[in-house]
Design a protein around this motif. Structure first.
Motif, mmCIF file in Angstrom:
data_model
loop_
_atom_site.group_PDB
_atom_site.id
_atom_site.type_symbol
_atom_site.label_atom_id
_atom_site.label_comp_id
_atom_site.label_asym_id
_atom_site.label_seq_id
_atom_site.Cartn_x
_atom_site.Cartn_y
_atom_site.Cartn_z
ATOM 1 N N ALA A 83 17.025 17.866 12.721
ATOM 2 C CA ALA A 83 17.588 16.976 13.745
ATOM 3 C C ALA A 83 17.098 17.367 15.135
ATOM 4 C CB ALA A 83 19.108 16.997 13.692
ATOM 5 N N SER A 84 17.114 18.668 15.427
ATOM 6 C CA SER A 84 16.630 19.140 16.721
ATOM 7 C C SER A 84 15.132 18.908 16.861
ATOM 8 C CB SER A 84 16.952 20.621 16.891
ATOM 9 O OG SER A 84 16.426 21.115 18.100
ATOM 10 N N PHE A 85 14.398 19.080 15.776
ATOM 11 C CA PHE A 85 12.955 18.839 15.783
ATOM 12 C C PHE A 85 12.642 17.412 16.243
ATOM 13 C CE2 PHE A 85 9.333 17.042 13.494
ATOM 14 C CZ PHE A 85 8.311 17.931 13.809
ATOM 15 N N THR A 86 13.309 16.430 15.649
ATOM 16 C CA THR A 86 13.011 15.031 15.988
ATOM 17 C C THR A 86 13.474 14.695 17.406
ATOM 18 O OG1 THR A 86 15.056 14.422 14.852
ATOM 19 C CG2 THR A 86 13.009 14.196 13.624
ATOM 20 N N ASP A 87 14.652 15.174 17.784
ATOM 21 C CA ASP A 87 15.160 14.862 19.129
ATOM 22 C C ASP A 87 14.255 15.438 20.213
ATOM 23 O OD1 ASP A 87 17.301 13.445 18.144
ATOM 24 O OD2 ASP A 87 18.655 15.169 18.144
ATOM 25 N N GLN A 88 13.880 16.704 20.068
ATOM 26 C CA GLN A 88 13.032 17.338 21.061
ATOM 27 C C GLN A 88 11.634 16.739 21.079
ATOM 28 O OE1 GLN A 88 13.755 19.669 23.427
ATOM 29 N NE2 GLN A 88 15.874 19.255 22.822
ATOM 30 N N LEU A 89 11.150 16.354 19.916
ATOM 31 C CA LEU A 89 9.824 15.745 19.854
ATOM 32 C C LEU A 89 9.809 14.426 20.637
ATOM 33 C CD1 LEU A 89 7.220 16.662 18.445
ATOM 34 C CD2 LEU A 89 7.754 15.059 16.599
ATOM 35 N N LEU A 90 10.833 13.622 20.467
ATOM 36 C CA LEU A 90 10.917 12.378 21.233
ATOM 37 C C LEU A 90 10.989 12.658 22.731
ATOM 38 C CD1 LEU A 90 13.362 10.214 19.094
ATOM 39 C CD2 LEU A 90 11.014 9.627 19.708
ATOM 40 N N ARG A 91 11.796 13.632 23.106
ATOM 41 C CA ARG A 91 11.977 13.929 24.530
ATOM 42 C C ARG A 91 10.676 14.438 25.160
ATOM 43 N NH1 ARG A 91 13.118 18.057 27.869
ATOM 44 N NH2 ARG A 91 13.052 19.592 26.186
ATOM 45 N N ARG A 92 9.947 15.276 24.419
ATOM 46 C CA ARG A 92 8.750 15.881 24.987
ATOM 47 C C ARG A 92 7.513 14.989 24.925
ATOM 48 N NH1 ARG A 92 8.432 22.065 22.665
ATOM 49 N NH2 ARG A 92 10.571 22.764 23.147
ATOM 50 N N VAL A 93 7.381 14.246 23.832
ATOM 51 C CA VAL A 93 6.100 13.586 23.556
ATOM 52 C C VAL A 93 6.071 12.132 24.002
ATOM 53 C CG1 VAL A 93 4.462 12.971 21.726
ATOM 54 C CG2 VAL A 93 5.689 15.143 21.629
ATOM 55 N N ARG A 94 7.169 11.418 23.876
ATOM 56 C CA ARG A 94 7.124 9.985 24.190
ATOM 57 C C ARG A 94 6.728 9.774 25.643
ATOM 58 N NH1 ARG A 94 12.009 5.525 24.352
ATOM 59 N NH2 ARG A 94 10.706 3.683 23.963
ATOM 60 N N PRO A 95 5.626 9.057 25.908
ATOM 61 C CA PRO A 95 5.168 8.858 27.290
ATOM 62 C C PRO A 95 6.176 8.048 28.104
ATOM 63 C CG PRO A 95 3.431 8.301 25.707
ATOM 64 C CD PRO A 95 4.699 8.450 24.930
ATOM 65 N N ARG A 96 6.388 8.478 29.325
ATOM 66 C CA ARG A 96 7.335 7.761 30.186
ATOM 67 C C ARG A 96 6.838 6.368 30.529
ATOM 68 N NH1 ARG A 96 9.362 12.309 34.627
ATOM 69 N NH2 ARG A 96 10.278 13.751 33.111
ATOM 70 N N ALA A 97 5.515 6.219 30.615
ATOM 71 C CA ALA A 97 4.944 4.924 31.005
ATOM 72 C C ALA A 97 4.799 3.972 29.828
ATOM 73 C CB ALA A 97 3.581 5.137 31.662
ATOM 74 N N ASN A 98 5.183 4.407 28.640
ATOM 75 C CA ASN A 98 5.010 3.555 27.466
ATOM 76 C C ASN A 98 6.151 2.544 27.378
ATOM 77 O OD1 ASN A 98 4.163 2.470 25.104
ATOM 78 N ND2 ASN A 98 4.414 4.300 23.864
ATOM 79 N N ASP A 99 5.810 1.282 27.156
ATOM 80 C CA ASP A 99 6.830 0.234 27.061
ATOM 81 C C ASP A 99 7.053 -0.214 25.621
ATOM 82 O OD1 ASP A 99 4.496 -1.083 26.568
ATOM 83 O OD2 ASP A 99 4.800 -2.679 28.045
ATOM 84 N N ASP A 100 6.653 0.617 24.660
ATOM 85 C CA ASP A 100 6.766 0.254 23.247
ATOM 86 C C ASP A 100 7.978 0.951 22.626
ATOM 87 O OD1 ASP A 100 6.158 -0.958 20.920
ATOM 88 O OD2 ASP A 100 4.237 0.042 20.593
#
Length: 572
Positions: free
Chosen positions: A542-559
């Motif tokens: 659970a922590s793996f997926t949450d942190q991965l989203l927080r760290r990796v998902r680009p802020r400028a991405n609208d998808d």
């Protein structure tokens, strides 16, 4: 003269048929005369009005007098803020003037002298009588000078432009309210109060803000639910919440016996804030009344005057359009989110495996899209894993996603075939019996192999490759089994790939919203995902997926982004 905004701009609204006695009374006036209701709509005219304006009574009654008649000297529609009848109309006082221009039915304009005065009709609504006569200014005559206003003309126009720009650039209701307050406080007042009518016709005092030096202080103790809107109350806020008219108010306005619960709350507001003068304007959209804006002065010197109301009305009208758009957008988001939650399934329990999923909607879209995931048991005891992306970010994309997912489930359950063959059958069906233009997906099956190890078999239809992270933090993209996306019409055979999942390893399926970023290559996104996933391998799933989203998902991405993560049992 200037009336309230209508639900149909410049359109005719139904009004009661004027009584014969009213028409008779107007006929006794020896010049043009008409009566308007408290919303500024014409309810009766006399014959002289028909003659002077070259319009039959049927073309006048029921229309907003300002929209229909008022023009500048060149025949252009007159902005409400420049209408000299508007101030006495809202103040309920008698006034007169010259060189106002009325539009003629056959084209052109006529210059008129006019008198406006309150007019008492039977019933609770206030009416106003307008008497006018065609005139021609003699050479040397001076045009009446308007009264002093809140702001100089250029500053007023700049404020209205800023109001339109700032409020229409957000689709979040709370942010729109925050911007509105910042625009008017302390420029026009040191208090701003915003009452909104909810979709269930309940009134809620959303904002009570005071200017304290350079800061804006929110008074939550004065916010909250309000009593219902009384239908016949003449009090200022009650009238504004019915969309009737803008009004001035002060502490004395609410000192008498209250006629409603809203009057009680208003007295409490004035007592608590020390406001000595207030201007209250309805917040309207083109379809309904949304609430009311109150600007109050407590520490600021000077009282609001009727001449100030047109500017405040313009601000409130722009706020109404922006809030209506934001509400419509949020309503669509709510419907879409509900639909998405029903479409995205719960994960099955598979003894020996951990599984978790995450879905994040597109931040600036309608909270629904074509990204999807699925996991379900197969008829032979294996577990199917799937992730995909249907082109689009709207309800149509969500509907297409549901079609693809449901057909996939049916094929995978009924046909004990490898993933590649099931994807081929699905591709054929997508081409012929759905409205889906294109889609990507991965279909995998996971099953327990010898000695407690787990085998993964998959086929990839144009989707970003799965990522396998070992217990020791080694990240490897599974690029085999890759084929063309769905919906192209290609008949090229698809292939399967097989691998054994190491003990304690984490398998990640994801959609492109996690790795795509404007201005960066896809390889850069994949590299960023691999590095962060490896560093998080020791975390709980659970922590793996949450942190991965927080760290990796680009802020400028609208998808939007979908993740499906699986972890095998650890060593020993």
């Amino acid at each position: 003269m200037a009336g309230a905004e209508q639900s149909q701009a410049h359109g005719k609204r139904p009004v009661a048929t004027p009584a014969a006695t009213l028409v008779t009374a107007l006929e006794a006036i020896g010049t043009g005369a008409y009566v308007v209701d408290e919303q500024g709509r014409i309810v009766a005219v006399n014959t002289r009005t028909e003659q002077f304006l070259d319009r039959p009574a049927a073309a006048l009654v029921g229309h907003d007098a300002h929209d229909l008649l008022h023009r500048d000297a060149h025949g252009h529609p007159l902005p409400r803020t420049r209408c000299r009848m508007r101030q006495p109309f809202h103040a309920g006082r008698t006034a007169q003037g010259e060189e106002e221009y009325f539009a003629l039915g056959g084209g052109g304009v006529v210059s008129v002298s006019w008198l406006i005065t309150p007019f008492d009709l039977d019933g609770p609504e206030r009416s106003t009588l307008v008497v006018f006569h065609p005139c021609h200014l003699e050479e040397g005559d001076e045009t009446p000078k308007p009264e002093a206003t809140l702001l100089p003309e250029l500053e007023r126009l700049a404020l209205l432009a800023a109001t339109t720009t700032q409020l229409t650039s957000t689709l979040d209701v709370e942010e729109a309210l925050r911007r509105l307050v910042k625009l008017v406080v302390p420029r026009l007042a040191d208090w701003a109060i915003i009452d909104l009518i909810t979709e269930r016709d309940e009134v809620w005092r959303d904002v009570v803000v005071e200017a304290a030096g350079d800061a804006l202080v929110r008074h939550e103790e004065l916010q909250g639910p309000m009593p219902p809107v009384p239908q016949e109350s003449p009090m200022p806020l009650s009238r504004a919440l019915r969309g009737v008219a803008s009004t001035l108010a002060g502490p004395k306005t609410y000192q008498g016996p209250p006629d409603s619960g809203i009057a009680v709350e208003q007295r409490r507001l004035f007592d608590a804030t020390g406001i000595h003068s207030a201007a209250i304007a309805p917040i309207r959209s083109t379809r309904s009344v949304l609430g009311a804006l109150t600007l109050g002065r407590a520490k600021q010197e000077g009282d609001f005057a009727a001449v100030d109301l047109p500017l405040i009305e313009d601000i409130a009208r722009r706020a109404g359009l922006a809030l209506d758009n934001a509400r419509l957008y949020q309503r669509q988001r709510k419907v879409a989110e509900t639909m998405q939650n029903h479409l995205l399934p719960q994960m099955p329990r598979v003894p020996g495996l951990q599984m978790t999923v995450r879905y994040l909607p597109a931040p600036d879209a309608s909270q629904v899209g074509g990204d999807w995931y699925d996991a379900f048991s197969l008829s032979d005891g294996a577990t199917a894993l799937a992730i995909g992306d249907v082109v689009g970010h709207d309800l149509e994309a969500a509907a297409g996603m549901a079609q693809v997912r449901n057909m996939l489930r049916a094929y995978a359950w009924a046909l004990q075939e490898p993933p590649s063959r099931i994807v081929e059958r699905l591709d054929e069906a997508v081409m012929h019996i759905t409205d889906v233009a294109m889609a990507t997906m991965i279909l995998a099956r996971v099953e327990e192999a010898d000695e407690g190890r787990w085998k993964l078999t998959w086929s990839n239809a144009g989707h970003p490759p799965p990522l396998l992270i070992s217990h020791d933090g080694l990240a490897d993209y599974l690029t085999d089994g890759h084929g063309i996306l769905l919906g192209t019409g290609s008949s090229k055979p698809r292939t399967d790939a097989v691998t054994l999942l190491p003990p304690g390893s984490t398998l990640l399926f994801y959609t492109d919203g996690l790795i795509e970023e404007p201005g960066r290559t896809l390889d850069e996104g994949l590299d960023r995902l691999g590095r962060h996933a490896a560093s998080l391998a020791h975390r709980t799933l659970a922590s793996f997926t949450d942190q991965l989203l927080r760290r990796v998902r680009p802020r400028a991405n609208d998808d939007d982004v979908a993740l499906l993560a699986l972890r095998t049992p650890g060593p020993g």
